[in-house]
Design a protein around this motif. Sequence first.
Motif, PDB file in Angstrom:
ATOM      1  N   UNK A 313       0.824  -1.216   0.000  1.00 33.20           N
ATOM      2  CA  UNK A 313       0.000   0.000   0.000  1.00 33.20           C
ATOM      3  C   UNK A 313       0.853   1.259   0.000  1.00 33.20           C
ATOM      4  N   UNK A 314       1.971   1.224   0.718  1.00 34.58           N
ATOM      5  CA  UNK A 314       2.832   2.403   0.776  1.00 34.58           C
ATOM      6  C   UNK A 314       3.482   2.677  -0.575  1.00 34.58           C
ATOM      7  N   UNK A 315       3.696   1.648  -1.376  1.00 34.59           N
ATOM      8  CA  UNK A 315       4.254   1.863  -2.707  1.00 34.59           C
ATOM      9  C   UNK A 315       3.289   2.663  -3.578  1.00 34.59           C
ATOM     10  N   UNK A 316       2.019   2.306  -3.519  1.00 41.81           N
ATOM     11  CA  UNK A 316       1.018   3.059  -4.276  1.00 41.81           C
ATOM     12  C   UNK A 316       0.939   4.497  -3.787  1.00 41.81           C
ATOM     13  N   UNK A 317       0.955   4.692  -2.478  1.00 38.92           N
ATOM     14  CA  UNK A 317       0.903   6.049  -1.937  1.00 38.92           C
ATOM     15  C   UNK A 317       2.134   6.845  -2.334  1.00 38.92           C
ATOM     16  N   UNK A 318       3.308   6.198  -2.341  1.00 39.62           N
ATOM     17  CA  UNK A 318       4.536   6.903  -2.720  1.00 39.62           C
ATOM     18  C   UNK A 318       4.488   7.328  -4.184  1.00 39.62           C
ATOM     19  N   UNK A 319       3.973   6.468  -5.054  1.00 38.55           N
ATOM     20  CA  UNK A 319       3.860   6.828  -6.476  1.00 38.55           C
ATOM     21  C   UNK A 319       2.922   8.010  -6.666  1.00 38.55           C
ATOM     22  N   UNK A 320       1.752   7.952  -6.047  1.00 37.28           N
ATOM     23  CA  UNK A 320       0.789   9.047  -6.217  1.00 37.28           C
ATOM     24  C   UNK A 320       1.259  10.329  -5.533  1.00 37.28           C
ATOM     25  N   UNK A 321       1.985  10.198  -4.426  1.00 35.18           N
ATOM     26  CA  UNK A 321       2.512  11.402  -3.773  1.00 35.18           C
ATOM     27  C   UNK A 321       3.517  12.113  -4.676  1.00 35.18           C
ATOM     28  N   UNK A 322       4.368  11.350  -5.333  1.00 30.84           N
ATOM     29  CA  UNK A 322       5.332  11.952  -6.250  1.00 30.84           C
ATOM     30  C   UNK A 322       4.615  12.589  -7.439  1.00 30.84           C
ATOM     31  N   UNK A 323       3.623  11.907  -7.982  1.00 36.81           N
ATOM     32  CA  UNK A 323       2.891  12.469  -9.119  1.00 36.81           C
ATOM     33  C   UNK A 323       2.173  13.766  -8.736  1.00 36.81           C
ATOM     34  N   UNK A 324       1.617  13.815  -7.544  1.00 40.28           N
ATOM     35  CA  UNK A 324       0.915  15.025  -7.123  1.00 40.28           C
ATOM     36  C   UNK A 324       1.866  16.177  -6.863  1.00 40.28           C
ATOM     37  N   UNK A 325       3.099  15.870  -6.470  1.00 37.49           N
ATOM     38  CA  UNK A 325       4.077  16.925  -6.195  1.00 37.49           C
ATOM     39  C   UNK A 325       4.699  17.492  -7.458  1.00 37.49           C
ATOM     40  N   UNK A 326       4.535  16.828  -8.594  1.00 37.73           N
ATOM     41  CA  UNK A 326       5.168  17.284  -9.831  1.00 37.73           C
ATOM     42  C   UNK A 326       4.300  18.273 -10.607  1.00 37.73           C
ATOM     43  N   UNK A 327       3.163  18.673 -10.050  1.00 41.96           N
ATOM     44  CA  UNK A 327       2.316  19.642 -10.732  1.00 41.96           C
ATOM     45  C   UNK A 327       1.057  19.001 -11.278  1.00 41.96           C
TER      46      UNK A 327
END
Length: 717
Positions: A313-327
């Motif tokens: 679950x943390x892998x999915x959250x880490x991917x989406x967190x990075x995508x949201x931080x990129x604009x």
Amino acid sequence: MYSNVVVPRQWTRLACLCRSLTTIEGQKLPQTSKSSDGISPPPRIPRGPTDILQALAATVGNDPTAAHYKYHDDPYLIPLSNFRKRAYALSAEAGRKAAAWIRDEHAELFTTRVWDPPTRIKTPYFNADPKIEAFAPKPIYNDESKVTEDDLKYTIQNALIEDSMTVFKLLGGVSSVNEELKLQFLQLLCFYNEKEPDSMEWLEERWFSANMRERQAATWRLGGLADQIFESMDPKTPEAYCAMIQGMAKYYQAERAHNMAQEAISKGISLSTSVYNALISCIGFLKEGTALRIEGLKTILGQMNAQGISPNDETLSACLRSLSAWGGGRALQQMALQTVAEFKQIGIQPGLAAYYYLLCVFCKERGPRFDILSTIIKELEKQDSLDAKEPADTNFFITAMGVCSDHLQDINMAERLHALLMKGDNYKLVGDAYKESIYYRHYVTVTCRHAPFEKTLELLDTLIPNVYVPEPSVMEEIIKTLEVGGAGDRLAQTWSQLVVFGHGKRVKLVERLLEAMINTYPGQEPEVQSKMRAAAADMLNFGQAVSEEQETKDIRTPIQKLSATAVCSIIELCADSTDKADPNWKSVDEALRRLRREEAAGVPARPQALANIAQKAATIGLPGIAATAVTYLAECGFEEAMSASVQVLGTMLNRSEQEVETLLTEQHSSLAGSLHPAAQAVAEAYNLAKTGGPVLQDSERSSSSSDSDSESSSDDE
């Protein structure tokens, strides 16, 4: 000689013991579903120590209008403003901190008992039985302490960073500690970056702390104790590599973390899923541009697949967190949806943190409108309860309610979201006091703007003030809603709420409330109008008290004044009475004097209202107030001053307007000693409005006028 007494007592004790054993044995339920006599009692259900209390609480339910349990259940002691709530809770916690300080600074009072003279023997003593480690004084380590590896284990288990570093140096450093303990110490240093963590004991400080965004900068301690321990380890275990990489990635030493991960992979050392999750969070610091960052994310996920490491679950959250931080943008949105779909295929469902990051990707403040929230709520409504898995889970509800309020502007979606939060035990996911306040700010705002008026009033009665104290922007929305609904009684109550909530000194909010009261006043019942007049008079008195308080305290900050339009609104409300003995007329007189003393900013936007009030005051027998109002209009240069002077003087002299104009034009030289002081002031106001200067001599001018009821109008200039 005592045998006849002792023996029966012994037999009695033995009989009581046998009865007790028999009773206990009879209370034991059989574990099988059948018995020899045909009776089948149900299997025993294990119960916790608070199960009965929870069952009783479930029968009562939650009272949203009640104060928080941390406050005294007394109407005179319950804090009703955000400042008082914070001060109340923190002051109570300050007492606990004082007790903890005494415990730590005078530990001997809790660990040693000193006997009375003459021996003065000291024996070990514990103030609790059984001993509770959390309440016991912490050991003190210094350069003279004699320590063992057990002390290092104790400091590591209790996350005492500074004490563990002191004990580690006293033990001799990297060469005198076994490898297993050295690895535990390394993991502790990497997790906290060799800094003492914030205490988890003080709940109120964390509850009321400002939610500041974490500074994303490289704060990893280069060449620190963690680096020294890692370099001294031979061979370097996979656990050591994982601890170092995660520590560097957590504190944004992204390039070194990436290089060390590549080094470990080249040596054939397998890394954990948590390491790759940390590396995913640092992609934005290694790559520039959306395309390169997406490619880097795919590369790391490919490495995990190649090494046979399963994501979580943390892998999915880490991917989406990075995508949201990129604009924002189409590419990131498609990548986010593709990531969620692929994780669902391998059985990983997104949690609240993942949904929060999805909202950040799709629902930008100034971007196009996307209704992804309805799909998310539909998925969450299928679950019986929501469990917190990571700290970012508490960001979902405040972000989702913000989307309902600002992005979608949908009251139905907001109500569904709020029902989801109130379902079961989900309210724990609302977050701390700061996040809870943001959540209700959005909820009340969207309700005031888009919900029916009756439902809005019901929500306000439920939440305010014990659950939520509105901020000034939300209070402005509430005032606007009450104005549109014509709720004059509620508007009168709003003034008392402004004072209680600590917003009474906010001039902009008070002026907005006065404007709403003026607009809704004509259509109200007489009883409601009386309440609105009382509220307007109290606003004037409150402002005067604040001004006097600031003058006595010699505060250098400039006093923010009510506008002349707001003071004129107070005059309009208080002057709606035909009884000259009404105490509100005194408020009218005081407000006019404040206008003449220039204690209000600007000039009135409705000068005709003052002209009407002057005519009304002259009609009911208050010439002083009428003269003050007309004089103020003339001094400000309003064109209504001349006509108002003629009408007011005609009422005072009981003559027609033509006769008054003739009197003012042809016989002005003989008016000085023949008119009442109030009428004389009106005549001067007429000449001032007509020619720009007085005709009567200053020596003949009177600065005050009074009627038979001691009503007066003073000229302070």
